[in-house]
Design a protein around this motif. Sequence first.
Motif, short mmCIF file in Angstrom:
data_model
loop_
_atom_site.label_atom_id
_atom_site.label_comp_id
_atom_site.label_asym_id
_atom_site.label_seq_id
_atom_site.Cartn_x
_atom_site.Cartn_y
_atom_site.Cartn_z
N LEU A 135 17.42 57.57 -11.74
CA LEU A 135 16.60 57.06 -10.64
C LEU A 135 15.93 55.75 -11.01
O LEU A 135 15.89 54.80 -10.23
CB LEU A 135 15.52 58.08 -10.28
CG LEU A 135 15.83 59.01 -9.13
CD1 LEU A 135 14.67 59.98 -8.92
CD2 LEU A 135 16.10 58.23 -7.85
N ARG A 153 16.94 53.59 -13.18
CA ARG A 153 17.97 52.53 -13.19
C ARG A 153 18.34 52.12 -11.77
O ARG A 153 18.53 50.95 -11.47
CB ARG A 153 19.22 53.02 -13.91
CG ARG A 153 19.04 53.15 -15.40
CD ARG A 153 19.17 51.81 -16.05
NE ARG A 153 18.98 51.91 -17.49
CZ ARG A 153 18.90 50.87 -18.29
NH1 ARG A 153 19.02 49.65 -17.81
NH2 ARG A 153 18.72 51.03 -19.57
N ALA A 154 18.47 53.15 -10.94
CA ALA A 154 18.89 52.87 -9.56
C ALA A 154 17.88 51.98 -8.85
O ALA A 154 18.25 51.18 -7.98
CB ALA A 154 19.05 54.19 -8.80
N MET A 155 16.62 52.11 -9.23
CA MET A 155 15.59 51.28 -8.60
C MET A 155 15.85 49.80 -8.84
O MET A 155 15.40 48.95 -8.09
CB MET A 155 14.20 51.66 -9.10
CG MET A 155 13.68 52.99 -8.58
SD MET A 155 13.52 53.05 -6.79
CE MET A 155 12.19 51.90 -6.52
N SER A 156 16.57 49.49 -9.94
CA SER A 156 16.89 48.10 -10.21
C SER A 156 17.93 47.55 -9.24
O SER A 156 18.21 46.36 -9.22
CB SER A 156 17.42 47.94 -11.65
OG SER A 156 16.39 48.19 -12.56
N ARG A 185 13.84 43.82 -15.51
CA ARG A 185 13.53 45.25 -15.47
C ARG A 185 14.60 46.04 -16.23
O ARG A 185 14.29 46.95 -17.00
CB ARG A 185 13.48 45.71 -14.01
CG ARG A 185 13.00 47.13 -13.85
CD ARG A 185 12.84 47.47 -12.37
NE ARG A 185 12.26 48.78 -12.22
CZ ARG A 185 12.94 49.92 -12.25
NH1 ARG A 185 14.24 49.90 -12.44
NH2 ARG A 185 12.32 51.07 -12.10
N LEU A 217 14.09 48.25 -19.51
CA LEU A 217 14.49 49.66 -19.58
C LEU A 217 15.40 49.91 -20.79
O LEU A 217 15.28 50.93 -21.46
CB LEU A 217 15.22 50.06 -18.28
CG LEU A 217 14.34 50.26 -17.04
CD1 LEU A 217 15.22 50.51 -15.82
CD2 LEU A 217 13.37 51.41 -17.22
N GLU A 248 24.78 54.26 -10.03
CA GLU A 248 23.39 53.82 -9.96
C GLU A 248 23.21 52.80 -8.84
O GLU A 248 22.19 52.81 -8.15
CB GLU A 248 22.97 53.22 -11.31
CG GLU A 248 22.81 54.27 -12.40
CD GLU A 248 22.68 53.68 -13.79
OE1 GLU A 248 22.50 54.45 -14.73
OE2 GLU A 248 22.79 52.44 -13.92
N LEU A 253 23.20 54.66 -5.63
CA LEU A 253 21.91 55.32 -5.45
C LEU A 253 20.84 54.31 -5.05
O LEU A 253 20.01 54.58 -4.17
CB LEU A 253 21.51 56.02 -6.76
CG LEU A 253 20.23 56.84 -6.74
CD1 LEU A 253 20.26 57.89 -5.65
CD2 LEU A 253 20.01 57.49 -8.10
N PHE A 256 9.51 50.24 -8.78
CA PHE A 256 10.29 49.10 -9.28
C PHE A 256 9.43 48.31 -10.26
O PHE A 256 9.82 48.06 -11.38
CB PHE A 256 10.75 48.18 -8.14
CG PHE A 256 11.53 46.99 -8.65
CD1 PHE A 256 12.89 47.07 -8.89
CD2 PHE A 256 10.89 45.79 -8.94
CE1 PHE A 256 13.60 46.00 -9.39
CE2 PHE A 256 11.60 44.70 -9.44
CZ PHE A 256 12.95 44.80 -9.67
#
Lengths: 201, 183
Positions: free
Chosen positions: A6, A8-11, B75, B79, B115, B118, B142
């Motif tokens: 999730l 990662r997906a937000m990126s 970002r 991560l 990803e 998603l 985010f």
Amino acid sequence: MNKEKLSRAMSYLDEDLIAQAHEEGVPEAHAARMRRIRLVTRVAGLAACLCLFVGLTFSAVLSRWSVDGTPNEDDVQVRTGAVQPSAFSLGPGTKSVGPYLTFSAVRPGVMTAEFTLQETVSPTVHLYVISPESGKSMPASDEWFDVVITDETGKTVTTTALTAGHYTITVDYTRLLAQGYTMDDYAEFSPLGICRMPENN
Amino acid sequence: MEDSAIVELFLARDEAAIAHSEVKYHRYLEQIAYNILYNRQDAEECVNDTWIRAWGAIPPHRPTCLGAFLGKIVRNLALDRYKAEHTEKRGGGEFTLSLDELAEVLPDAEQELREEELGAAISAFLRTQKPLASKIFVCRYFYAESIADIGERFGFSESKIKSILFRVRNRLKEYLEKEGIEV
């Protein structure tokens, strides 16, 4: 939910959503309005607390400064605010335990008393204060307080020659208080004798 | 300088693009990385790497929102760094290793695609939400901003922000289940 996926997906969010949230996302007008409301609420709260504090303090001061006006036991023949002719027999600068005036507090630092003269006198005023350094009673320099005497018409008169009549004396010693002095419980209003100050002043 | 002009510099392979980007977005990017890493030095390194990534990506990519585009790069870098440091700190434990082993089974491209899918689904979901709720969600998940900072930004109490996020998360979960997306 798989948190990492999730995250990662937000990126991969659409860039306009990302940009709007950070750049245009701040509804400044709304935020400013809410900030103003919170500020006003806080200020109003503080003001209410301050008013309560001032009110309580003022009430305490008033009660502390209240004068019941009951004649002193040594003053049985003298009602508060009046001076018997016998008082005049005291010469200038002579101290006496009575009869005496009783001052009323107008407000902290200002007090008044009324008196009646049956002959002409030239009084002097000495205030006794407690030194903040030594804790001892001492006469205050007359440059640190103001004395105003008014006649029955409210006209200010000079203290050099008070003719027979009814007068009001007002003593303003605000500057003494500001200097850290506290009032002793008496003043000398010669030739009228000792003038009692308001209690606990 | 306008974003479009900076992008043109990138496309023209003019290194001034990086200098202008740095002037305009350094602090913004550093804050995104810092919110994830909580380390200024690491955040700074992520920002420096971002310029290299952006240089490699533009062209062919032509971002419409340069700040958001750079934000996504930094970002992801943060991560990556977070994950690496987290793994190191845990001494490469069995759980982490097993996850890594499982990840190796999936082709990178496929994982990347999932990803991305998603992300697209979440974007579509956010467009169905009220703009304010959507913005708060993005700020939190985010930008990884704190609840307190978001509250300050939008002029709401922290409890109100938490409440909004809670409701949006629940709606997102329902949305993903309805769309048949398993996470």
